[in-house]
Design a protein around this motif. Structure first.
Motif, PDB file in Angstrom:
ATOM      1  N   ILE A  24       0.851  -1.189   0.000  1.00  0.00           N
ATOM      2  CA  ILE A  24       0.000   0.000   0.000  1.00  0.00           C
ATOM      3  C   ILE A  24       0.885   1.237   0.000  1.00  0.00           C
ATOM      4  N   ASP A  25       0.598   2.169  -0.890  1.00  0.00           N
ATOM      5  CA  ASP A  25       1.424   3.372  -1.042  1.00  0.00           C
ATOM      6  C   ASP A  25       1.039   4.405   0.031  1.00  0.00           C
ATOM      7  N   ARG A  26       1.649   4.268   1.199  1.00  0.00           N
ATOM      8  CA  ARG A  26       1.347   5.155   2.323  1.00  0.00           C
ATOM      9  C   ARG A  26       1.774   6.596   2.039  1.00  0.00           C
ATOM     10  N   VAL A  27       2.896   6.743   1.346  1.00  0.00           N
ATOM     11  CA  VAL A  27       3.385   8.083   1.032  1.00  0.00           C
ATOM     12  C   VAL A  27       2.369   8.838   0.192  1.00  0.00           C
ATOM     13  N   LEU A  28       1.817   8.169  -0.828  1.00  0.00           N
ATOM     14  CA  LEU A  28       0.822   8.816  -1.697  1.00  0.00           C
ATOM     15  C   LEU A  28      -0.431   9.191  -0.915  1.00  0.00           C
ATOM     16  N   LEU A  29      -0.887   8.300  -0.025  1.00  0.00           N
ATOM     17  CA  LEU A  29      -2.083   8.587   0.779  1.00  0.00           C
ATOM     18  C   LEU A  29      -1.857   9.805   1.675  1.00  0.00           C
ATOM     19  N   LYS A  30      -0.684   9.872   2.290  1.00  0.00           N
ATOM     20  CA  LYS A  30      -0.388  11.013   3.157  1.00  0.00           C
ATOM     21  C   LYS A  30      -0.320  12.308   2.354  1.00  0.00           C
ATOM     22  N   GLU A  31       0.375  12.236   1.211  1.00  0.00           N
ATOM     23  CA  GLU A  31       0.504  13.440   0.379  1.00  0.00           C
ATOM     24  C   GLU A  31      -0.862  13.960  -0.051  1.00  0.00           C
TER      25      GLU A  31
END
Length: 508
Positions: A494-501
């Motif tokens: 899961i792309d956590r960085v993208l979700l946070k951004e």
């Protein structure tokens, strides 16, 4: 018995025992062990002619194909080490890696010729197919091989860095051999095993598939991307190929569980499922167990810096959906310890940073002495001579059964409303809720809010009601956002960085 120094000995032994057996197969071609050895020796001779030095990095552009395996083995025959690069990665990232790496050569398949040409100013490029047809100079290859020690690199894998700069993790032949020998013995792999490869070759999880196939003389089917995205097609393929072993990222395992296909159709030839890369949740495990109750399920844990994994747990009892599944105990020839901020051992039951020592430790980060020194530090329990441990940045605790339980990243520990909270514990609880397929939590420090992004058929109030029996109120998420589908990165996580951004962009 002679000491094994080089992973190529796996290929050579299997080629001697099973020369006409299919070793690796993709959608377009299949290679026997004998043919793989012949092609790799031929291409290795060509590489040696281009690159007179040994123990140098050779980049290999990879996709889901047999050509990548040929490239890896050829690089090793040439006396060098390979660096797999994802042919789908952004050009700027690839350029940054190649600039740091300064490889002697960039190998590519015919399909990636135009992509490789863009980087010809940084290093020479060569087509794997065109370069593998010549006659092998076995004398030259043997001469170069003798100069390679077991402590020399077998591969470098680049992973994302916390600062956005990719980190190249250097793994030796000795580390890979020790890990694969332990894994083959512990999980009883044999020449009868058929692997269904899910992990891309630039992701270290694939090391287990590739070298287990070579070690035991089994067969590895490289599963196409389209099948991995459509669980019904995937299950049909596993059944058709009579796959016996799944060495998968946990996210792929979850995708199949959440699709509902297992209640209709199950891959009934599978006898072992070995998982890693993300925390394993009991809810998805229970879906698989209901469909395939006699399979051996294993939960592995470890960052790339410890040669794929450093702990394991053979799941030997039932788990309720809300229970945390341990990551277990240290693998053979590894020690795992939980340390506090001052690198002192924590008492049983208390959280600490997971640190590891042993033969699996990487040689360090390629071209980055400062990062290496910060992550690979002197063992605080031994002061009389150099003895390194790797600080994973993950936290865990030892439960009442004496097993390590993963909690979260160190930066996943927050202070909210006066309480210290491990966001991993909240994610564990969310994972057990019915009709919730995936959830990621992070902290909005500016607003002092816990944010939960989830995929599932639940309303926010239903989530809160589901958490009430499991967690204290101060651990409940303050902001909940539903998405139709979680984004995944190139490694299948899961792309956590993208979700946070996305969240912080929308709230600024």
């Amino acid at each position: 018995m002679a000491l094994q120094k080089n992973v190529l000995e796996y290929l050579e032994r299997s080629a001697r025992l099973y020369p006409d057996k299919i070793a690796f197969a993709d959608e377009r071609e299949a290679l026997t062990f004998g043919a793989l050895k012949t092609k790799a020796e031929s291409l290795g001779t060509r590489i040696a002619g281009i690159c007179p030095r040994i123990n140098r990095p050779i980049a290999v552009l990879v996709d889901r194909s047999v050509a990548g395996i040929v490239g890896f083995m050829a690089v090793l025959y040439s006396g060098n080490y390979y660096v797999p690069l994802d042919n789908q990665m952004p050009a700027k990232r690839m350029e940054a890696i190649l600039s740091r790496l300064e490889p002697e050569l960039l190998l590519h398949s015919a399909a990636d010729g135009s992509l490789a040409a863009k980087f010809a100013r940084l290093c020479p490029v060569a087509d794997i197919g065109e370069a593998e047809g010549g006659e092998a100079d076995l004398g030259l290859l043997a001469l170069r091989r003798r100069a390679v020690l077991d402590i020399d690199p077998v591969y470098v894998i680049f992973t994302s860095g916390s600062t956005g700069t990719p980190k190249g993790i250097v793994i030796s032949h000795r580390s890979a051999i020790d890990f694969i020998e332990w894994m083959a013995d512990t999980f009883h792999f044999s020449s009868a095993d058929i692997m269904g490869n899910q992990a891309p070759f630039h992701f270290d999880l694939s090391v287990k598939d590739i070298y287990m196939t070579l070690q035991c003389g089994g067969t590895m089917h490289i599963l196409p991307r389209k099948q991995l995205m459509f669980p019904p097609l995937l299950i049909e393929s596993l059944r058709e190929k009579r796959v016996t072993a799944l060495i998968w990222a946990t996210s792929a395992f979850n995708l199949v569980a959440n699709a509902g296909i297992l209640s209709v159709l199950a891959p009934d030839t599978v006898n072992k499922v070995i998982l890693g890369g993300e925390a394993l949740r009991a809810k998805q495990l229970n879906i698989w167990r209901a469909a395939l109750p006699d399979v051996q399920y294993v939960n592995l844990y470890g960052p790339t810096e410890v040669t794929v994994d450093c702990t394991y747990y053979i799941i030997d009892r039932p788990y309720q959906d809300h229970e945390a599944i341990p990551i277990g105990r240290a693998c053979e020839n590894m020690e795992v310890m939980l340390l506090d901020e001052n690198l002192r051992p924590v008492p049983p039951g208390q959280p600490g940073e997971i640190c590891a020592r042993g033969s699996g430790l990487a040689r360090g980060y390629f071209g980055d002495a400062a990062k290496t020194a910060a992550a690979f530090v002197q063992n605080p329990c031994i002061t009389q001579y150099p003895d390194l441990i790797y600080r994973t940045g993950d936290t865990g605790l030892v439960n009442e059964e004496g097993l390590i339980v993963y909690l979260s990243r160190k930066d996943g520990q927050i202070k909210h409303m006066g309480y210290r909270i491990e966001l991993g514990e909240l994610e564990h609880a969310l994972a057990g809720l019915a009709r919730l397929r995936a959830a990621v939590c992070f902290f909005d420090e500016k607003r002092d809010k816990i944010v939960c992004v989830y995929e599932g058929d639940l309303e926010n109030k239903e989530i809160i009601e589901g958490l009430r029996p499991l967690l204290p109120k101060y651990m409940f998420p303050n902001i909940m956002r539903r998405v139709e589908k979680m984004p995944y990165n190139a490694n299948g996580k899961i792309d956590r960085v993208l979700l946070k951004e996305k969240y912080f962009h929308e709230t600024d």
